[in-house]
Scaffold this motif. Sequence first.
Motif, short mmCIF file in Angstrom:
data_model
loop_
_atom_site.label_atom_id
_atom_site.label_comp_id
_atom_site.label_asym_id
_atom_site.label_seq_id
_atom_site.Cartn_x
_atom_site.Cartn_y
_atom_site.Cartn_z
N SER A 41 -5.05 4.25 4.82
CA SER A 41 -5.02 4.63 3.40
C SER A 41 -6.00 5.76 3.10
O SER A 41 -5.69 6.65 2.30
CB SER A 41 -5.33 3.42 2.50
OG SER A 41 -4.29 2.47 2.61
N LYS B 221 0.81 -1.21 0.00
CA LYS B 221 0.00 0.00 0.00
C LYS B 221 0.85 1.27 0.00
O LYS B 221 0.50 2.23 -0.66
CB LYS B 221 -0.97 -0.02 1.19
CG LYS B 221 -2.02 -1.12 1.08
CD LYS B 221 -3.04 -1.04 2.18
CE LYS B 221 -2.60 -1.82 3.37
NZ LYS B 221 -3.66 -1.91 4.41
N ILE C 170 -4.96 0.72 -4.49
CA ILE C 170 -4.18 0.89 -3.27
C ILE C 170 -3.57 -0.44 -2.82
O ILE C 170 -2.40 -0.50 -2.44
CB ILE C 170 -5.04 1.48 -2.15
CG1 ILE C 170 -5.51 2.88 -2.54
CG2 ILE C 170 -4.28 1.52 -0.82
CD1 ILE C 170 -6.58 3.46 -1.64
N THR C 171 -4.35 -1.50 -2.87
CA THR C 171 -3.91 -2.78 -2.32
C THR C 171 -3.37 -3.76 -3.36
O THR C 171 -2.64 -4.68 -3.01
CB THR C 171 -5.07 -3.48 -1.61
OG1 THR C 171 -6.17 -3.59 -2.52
CG2 THR C 171 -5.50 -2.72 -0.37
N LEU D 106 0.38 4.00 -2.82
CA LEU D 106 -0.06 5.34 -2.45
C LEU D 106 0.95 6.39 -2.89
O LEU D 106 0.58 7.52 -3.22
CB LEU D 106 -0.33 5.43 -0.95
CG LEU D 106 -1.64 4.78 -0.51
CD1 LEU D 106 -1.64 4.50 0.98
CD2 LEU D 106 -2.83 5.64 -0.92
#
Length: 113
Positions: A75, A20, A49-50, A24
């Motif tokens: 997040s 992440k 994101i993941t 990000l």
Amino acid sequence: MTSIHLKIATAQFENKSGDKDSNLSVIRQLSEKAALQGARAIAFHECSITGYSFARRLSREQMLELAEPIPGGPSIRRLTEIAREYDIAILAGLFEKEGGNFTRHMSVWIRMD
């Protein structure tokens, strides 16, 4: 009649599965670039994101570790910081957990205000 023009950017990148922080960081860079080019919003791909495809090999416990509460997860806080810093709305995806026992993939819309 007044017309309103809204520039929306779309972005897709090769995310790092389960990383992440790295993902990000890329979201931050692409959001900045979009904002500098006049975009007021940017939309990222599913589970940007993941990561996504690797998740089918994760155990339930690993999925719960990867997933985050929405709202309030780390997040979401970082996306909010990015949105405010670059004055841009962000659509991005991640796995959500609710009550510590449920996961699903979600897209979140973060406004800059």
